[in-house]
Design a protein around this motif. Structure first.
Motif, PDB file in Angstrom:
ATOM      1  N   GLY A 111       0.806  -1.218   0.000  1.00 44.13           N
ATOM      2  CA  GLY A 111       0.000   0.000   0.000  1.00 44.13           C
ATOM      3  C   GLY A 111       0.838   1.265   0.000  1.00 44.13           C
ATOM      4  N   HIS A 145      -1.662   7.163   4.581  1.00 45.03           N
ATOM      5  CA  HIS A 145      -1.351   6.648   3.251  1.00 45.03           C
ATOM      6  C   HIS A 145      -0.148   5.714   3.262  1.00 45.03           C
ATOM      7  CE1 HIS A 145      -4.463   9.149   1.606  1.00 45.03           C
ATOM      8  NE2 HIS A 145      -3.952  10.207   2.202  1.00 45.03           N
ATOM      9  N   GLY A 146       0.324   5.347   4.462  1.00 44.91           N
ATOM     10  CA  GLY A 146       1.434   4.418   4.558  1.00 44.91           C
ATOM     11  C   GLY A 146       2.567   4.965   5.408  1.00 44.91           C
ATOM     12  N   ASP A 238      -6.911   6.777  -2.679  1.00 43.73           N
ATOM     13  CA  ASP A 238      -6.174   5.719  -1.988  1.00 43.73           C
ATOM     14  C   ASP A 238      -7.195   4.684  -1.511  1.00 43.73           C
ATOM     15  OD1 ASP A 238      -4.854   4.047  -0.285  1.00 43.73           O
ATOM     16  OD2 ASP A 238      -3.902   5.615   0.914  1.00 43.73           O
ATOM     17  N   VAL A 240      -6.487   1.563  -0.831  1.00 42.06           N
ATOM     18  CA  VAL A 240      -5.743   0.440  -0.276  1.00 42.06           C
ATOM     19  C   VAL A 240      -6.607  -0.333   0.727  1.00 42.06           C
ATOM     20  CG1 VAL A 240      -3.762  -0.182   1.176  1.00 42.06           C
ATOM     21  CG2 VAL A 240      -3.477   1.447  -0.709  1.00 42.06           C
ATOM     22  N   LYS A 267      -3.701  -4.411  -0.108  1.00 41.13           N
ATOM     23  CA  LYS A 267      -4.479  -5.166   0.888  1.00 41.13           C
ATOM     24  C   LYS A 267      -5.385  -6.253   0.281  1.00 41.13           C
ATOM     25  CE  LYS A 267      -3.912  -2.130   4.748  1.00 41.13           C
ATOM     26  NZ  LYS A 267      -4.053  -0.735   5.059  1.00 41.13           N
TER      27      LYS A 267
HETATM   28  C1  LIG Z   1      -2.783   0.223   5.050  1.00 40.10           C
HETATM   29  C2  LIG Z   1      -2.904   1.441   4.208  1.00 40.10           C
HETATM   30  C3  LIG Z   1      -1.809   1.937   3.475  1.00 40.10           C
HETATM   31  C4  LIG Z   1      -0.444   1.333   3.570  1.00 40.10           C
HETATM   32  O1  LIG Z   1      -0.408   0.039   3.072  1.00 40.10           O
HETATM   33  P1  LIG Z   1       0.782  -0.947   3.523  1.00 40.10           P
HETATM   34  O2  LIG Z   1       0.612  -2.137   2.651  1.00 40.10           O
HETATM   35  O3  LIG Z   1       0.573  -1.220   4.961  1.00 40.10           O
HETATM   36  O4  LIG Z   1       2.062  -0.236   3.250  1.00 40.10           O
HETATM   37  C5  LIG Z   1      -2.019   3.033   2.660  1.00 40.10           C
HETATM   38  N1  LIG Z   1      -3.219   3.627   2.583  1.00 40.10           N
HETATM   39  C6  LIG Z   1      -4.288   3.183   3.264  1.00 40.10           C
HETATM   40  C7  LIG Z   1      -5.597   3.864   3.107  1.00 40.10           C
HETATM   41  C8  LIG Z   1      -4.164   2.086   4.115  1.00 40.10           C
HETATM   42  O5  LIG Z   1      -5.217   1.678   4.839  1.00 40.10           O
END
Ligand SMILES: *Cc1c(COP(=O)(O)O)cnc(C)c1O
Length: 424
Positions: A111, A145-146, A238, A240, A267
Motif C-alpha cells: 500500500g 497513506h502508509g 487511496d 488500499v 491489501k
Molecule cells: C494500510 C494502508 C496503506 C499502507 O499500506 P501498507 O501495505 O501497509 O504499506 C495506505 N493507505 C491506506 C488507506 C491504508 O489503509
C-alpha cells in the motif's frame, strides 16, 4: 511453545509494537476461513481481516491452488523488458471493473509503495508538461497513506511521524469533511485549488481507516473531486483499505459520479494472501509520459515489480470477488451490520455508530480525545482476545471489518463480544 515465544522475544521486532509492552505475542499454528488457531489450541475469530487485508478467508483452497500452480510455472521474472500472462490478465480484468477513466496499471509491492508511486506519478505529470507551478499535494486531516516518507508526508502529522517531521515534505491539509465540517472542508479545498499550485489531492474515499474508521458522505467527496477537476488538480483515490468490496461496491470510488485520475490498490487485492500494490491512472495522465524525451520516463520500479505469484493470487481472488456467492456475502454482512448498529444504539456509552458496506464502527463515549493512545485500548483488546475474537480498537473506536466468508454464527459471536464491552 514456550521456546517459540522465547525465540520470538530474542530475535523478532514486531510492527507498531512498543518493545516494553507486556502484551504477549500469540503464536499462530494455522488459520482457516475466519478462524485463527493458536499453538495452544485456542481459536480466535479474525474480525478485522488481519489488518484489513483478508477478503476470502485464511488459507483459501482456491487461492492456494492458484499460488501453487503458479509457483511451479513462473515464480518471478524481471518486469522491465519482460512481461507475463498473470500480470497482463490482472491488469485487463481490473481496468474492466475500476471506475471508467482508469486505463493503465503500474505495479509495486504494498500500500505504501502504491501511494508513493501515485504521488510521484502526479508530480511528474506536471513536470513533464512543464507546468512548473503545480507542486503542492493536498490531503485530509487524519489521513493515512502508509509508512514510507512520501506516504507519511501526506499522512496526518501525529505522534507516529513526529521523529521524522523535519524530513517530511510540505503538504496542505484540509479539515476532515465529515458531519458539520463538510462545508468548511470544501471551502478550504477550493481556496487551495484556486491558486493553481496544487498538483494532486490524495484521499481515502468515504472511510478514513487509521484515523478510526471516520466516514464522510459520497455527496461531499463528489463535490471535492468536482472542484479539483475544475481547477486542474489530479485526484488520487487511496483505495488500499476501501478497495475490493469493503464498502459494499468493488471500489469505494464507485459510490461517486466524479471519478479519480489515479488509484492506489493493495491489501484486499490478493485476498490478503500476498503483498502486492498497484497504482492505476487515466489515459490522460499516462499520455504525459508517452513522449519522445526519455528524460520524461517514469524512473521508478522495485525488484519484485509484477511478481507472478502475487498476480496469480490476485487473479484467483478476483474470481472469488466477482462470484455470486461473494456478492451475496457482502449484502449479508451489510444487513447484519445494519441490524447490529440499530441494536447498539441502546448500549450505554456507545456513540458515533456508523457503517459503510462491510465496515461497522462505534466509539466509546469517553471524555478523552479519541486516539490510538487512549488508555482503554489494551484493556479492550485483551478482553476481546480472551473471548475468542480479534478486534483491534483504534483508541476508543471499536470496529468490525471481517473477511467476507465470515458466517452468521461468527458474526453473532463478534457482536456479542462488542455488546459485552459496552456493558462492562
Ligand atoms: C494500510 C494502508 C496503506 C499502507 O499500506 P501498507 O501495505 O501497509 O504499506 C495506505 N493507505 C491506506 C488507506 C491504508 O489503509
Amino acid at each position: 511453545m514456550q521456546s517459540l515465544l522465547a525465540k520470538d522475544k530474542q530475535y523478532v521486532w514486531h510492527p507498531f509494537t512498543p518493545q516494553k509492552s507486556t502484551l504477549e505475542m500469540l503464536p499462530v499454528k494455522r488459520a482457516k476461513g475466519c478462524v485463527i488457531e493458536l499453538e495452544d489450541g485456542r481459536k480466535i475469530i479474525d474480525a478485522i481481516s488481519s489488518w484489513w487485508v483478508n477478503t476470502h478467508g485464511h488459507s483459501n483452497e482456491y487461492i492456494a491452488d492458484a499460488l501453487s500452480k503458479q509457483a511451479r510455472t513462473l515464480e518471478h521474472v524481471i518486469f522491465a523488458g519482460f512481461t507475463h500472462e498473470p500480470a497482463i490478465t490482472l491488469s485487463e480484468r481490473l481496468i474492466n471493473i475500476l471506475p471508467s477513466k482508469q486505463a493503465k496499471v503500474f505495479f509495486s509491492d504494498n500500500g505504501s509503495t502504491s501511494t508513493e508511486v501515485a504521488m510521484k506519478m502526479a508530480l511528474q505529470y506536471f513536470w513533464n508538461k512543464q507546468e512548473k507551478n503545480r507542486k503542492k499535494i493536498v490531503a485530509i486531516d487524519g489521513s493515512y497513506h502508509g509508512d514510507t516518507f512520501g506516504a507519511m508526508s501526506a499522512g496526518d502529522r501525529n505522534a507516529f511521524s513526529a521523529p521524522f517531521a523535519p524530513y517530511l515534505f510540505d503538504v496542505s491539509f484540509i479539515p476532515f469533511p465529515g458531519g458539520d465540517q463538510a462545508n468548511t472542508a470544501i471551502e478550504a479545498f477550493e481556496a487551495l485549488a484556486k491558486t493553481g499550485e496544487v498538483a494532486a489531492f490524495i484521499y481515502e474515499p468515504l472511510v478514513q481507516g487509521s484515523a478510526g474508521m471516520r466516514m464522510y458522505t459520497p455527496e461531499t467527496l463528489n463535490t471535492l473531486i468536482k472542484i479539483a477537476h475544475k481547477y486542474g488538480v489530479l485526484c488520487i483515490a487511496d483505495e488500499v483499505m476501501t478497495g475490493f468490496g469493503r464498502t459494499g461496491k468493488y471500489f469505494s470510488s464507485l459510490h461517486m459520479e466524479e471519478q479519480p485520475d489515479i488509484m492506489c490498490l493493495s491489501k484486499g487485492l490478493t485476498g490478503g494472501t500476498m503483498a502486492l500494490g498497484l497504482t492505476t491512472c487515466t489515459q490522460e495522465v499516462y499520455e504525459a509520459y508517452l513522449v519522445d524525451d526519455i528524460m520524461k520516463t517514469f524512473f521508478h520500479g522495485h525488484s519484485f515489480t509484477g511478481n507472478p505469484l502475487a498476480c496469480a493470487v490476485a487473479n484467483a481472488s478476483l474470481d472469488l470477488l466477482l462470484s455470486e456467492e461473494c456478492q451475496s456475502n457482502l449484502r449479508r454482512i451489510e444487513e447484519r451490520h445494519a441490524a447490529f448498529a440499530e441494536k447498539a444504539k441502546g448500549f450505554k456509552n456507545a456513540c458515533n455508530i456508523r457503517q459503510r458496506g462491510t465496515i461497522l464502527a462505534l466509539d466509546f463515549d469517553t471524555q478523552e480525545e479519541s486516539s490510538y493512545f487512549n488508555q482503554k485500548r489494551d484493556f479492550l483488546y485483551e478482553t476481546c482476545i480472551s473471548k475468542g475474537v480479534l478486534l483491534r480498537p483504534l483508541g476508543n473506536v471499536i470496529y468490525v471489518l471481517p473477511p467476507y466468508v465470515i458466517t452468521d454464527e461468527e458474526l453473532e459471536q463478534v457482536y456479542g463480544v462488542i455488546e459485552h464491552l459496552f456493558n462492562l
